[in-house]
Design an enzyme around this catalytic site. Structure first.
Site: not given
Ligand code: NAD
Length: 423
Positions: A67, A112-114
């Site tokens: 995201v 962001a992050k995943g």
């Protein structure tokens, strides 16, 4: 003191919490409605299926996410988490927090992050590598040095980053070092990255002690989580003579009011995989650990640890948030009421992304810095951010989290508004 402009329901959904924190800042900044609508939701979300061939020949399919909350100030930046609790709302929240964190310390990144919904303890090394490479291939359509740069988070480490960098490089046909940060040194990592988050936290604790006229060398510290962040923080504190009285991992914690022998616990953990069963200290649960008598509490594991339920029983004067989202907004109000000094997560763990920024710059320039340069620049940036937040907190009579949000959200909003809305 202005704490909150509307009543707070206890939320456990991390994205609802992140939005609630944003709303508090947006109200106080009187942010215009259009900007508020834009910043309240992620810019881009990718959900992927990650099929993995297991060692026994079966194929398992995991869910993965990446995201990007905001890219107004630069490429998106944020870690990758492997954990059974990973879902879209957790990743949305973590991506939003990354946007504010990068803006707060004024580095040119968005957020962001995943993550992958998986318990990596149940995978062999080969399965973990295949999961990582397939996940990297799936999200390769939106990541890259100029677009979105992942890094380690819970249960991912420099080896995982090396596999991601290698996978993206194989697809491109040449080595793309600045694809991820937190890589091992010999594949283009930065000096000082492993300890960066902990080092940043310790630097902030030192500043907070000065600000509150407390003696850091006479303080007692409790740390929840003994991984990259918590373990390194405990060790750095121990090495400088600060008394760490309790530490914990997922299975529970250890307590000794006279101070723990951190190197001995690290050796025990390296041999057994956990600190549970170490005999030279009293055993405590993770819930008990948070309420122990101490001067400084450092949550360095999961989110939602300090809640409406336990906030009033926290004894530490300083709470240094190394984990992302350890305190709910309802707990925040109680902590402020009771006079605790909170170093909010978007400041408290920013040391990691600051040195990730240095690693990205070094990778782009193919020119590598000494550890001394890394540490000096990290400390300069994080100390400035601390005092910027204190100044806002004092001038606007807000607590530290709201002050940090006011600074960070204003910066992102200014950039987004000046760039305008396309088309
Ligand atoms: P890690 O996987 O290296 O370590 C996590 C630690 O937490 C382990 O000791 C684990 O046993 C413990 N833990 C897990 N579940 C727990 C529970 N329910 N109760 C108590 N302890 C538990 O992860 P990390 O990289 O150290 O990350 C820890 C926190 O710091 C996360 O919130 C992460 O988002 C945040 N953070 C990490 C970095 C980084 O550079 N690694 C940067 C910024 C923020």
């Amino acid at each position: 003191m202005t704490i909150l402009s509307h009543p707070i329901d206890e939320q456990s959904n991390p994205f609802a919490i992140a939005q609630q924190q944003f709303d508090i800042a947006a109200d106080l900044l009187d942010l215009n409605m259009g900007t508020r609508r834009r910043l309240r939701v992620p810019r881009r979300e990718l959900k992927v299926a990650v099929p993995v061939r297991l060692d026994n020949g079966d194929i398992e399919v995991y869910e993965g996410y990446r995201v990007q909350h905001n890219v107004a100030r630069g490429p998106a930046k944020g870690g990758i988490r492997y954990h059974p609790d990973v879902d879209i709302d957790l990743i949305r929240a973590l991506s939003m927090w990354m946007t504010w964190k990068c803006a707060l310390v004024n580095i040119p990144f968005g957020g962001a992050k995943g993550g992958v919904t998986v318990d990596p303890e149940r995978l062999s090394l080969g399965e973990l590598e295949r999961l990582t490479r397939r996940y990297a291939a799936e999200i390769s359509i939106i990541i890259g040095p100029e677009k979105d740069i992942p890094a380690p988070d819970m249960n991912t480490n420099p080896q995982v980053m090396a596999w991601i960098m290698d996978t993206i490089s194989i697809h491109r046909g040449y080595t793309v070092r600045p694809t991820v940060t937190g890589k091992p040194l010999h594949v283009g990592g930065s000096e000082g990255r492993t300890e960066a988050t902990s080092r940043g936290m310790i630097c902030l604790l030192r500043e907070a002690c000065r600000h509150l006229e407390m003696r850091m060398d006479k303080s007692s510290v409790v740390i929840q989580g003994f991984g990259n962040v918590g373990g390194n923080a405990a060790r750095l504190l121990y090495d400088t003579g600060v008394k760490v009285v309790a530490v914990s991992d997922v299975r529970g914690g250890l307590y000794n009011a006279d101070g723990l022998d951190i190197p001995a616990i690290q050796r025990y953990q390296a041999q057994t995989g956990t600190m549970a069963g170490y005999s030279e200290a009293e055993g405590v649960t993770n819930a008990e650990l948070l309420e122990l008598p101490c001067d400084i509490l450092v949550p360095a594991a999961l989110g939602n640890q300090i809640t409406r339920e336990n906030a009033a029983r926290i004894k530490a004067r300083i709470i240094g948030e190394a984990a992302n989202g350890p305190t709910t907004p309802a707990a925040d109000a109680i902590l402020a009421e009771n006079g605790h000094f909170v170093i909010p997560d978007i400041l408290g763990n920013a040391g990691g992304v600051i040195v990730s920024y240095f690693e990205w710059v070094q990778g782009l320039q193919e020119y590598f810095w000494s550890e001394h340069e890394v540490v000096e620049n990290l400390e300069r940036i994080i100390i400035k951010a601390f005092h910027d937040v204190v100044k806002v907190a004092e001038s606007r009579h807000n607590h530290m989290r709201t002050a940090a949000y006011l600074l960070a959200v204003r910066r992102v909003a200014d950039t987004a508004e000046t760039r305008g809305v396309y088309p």
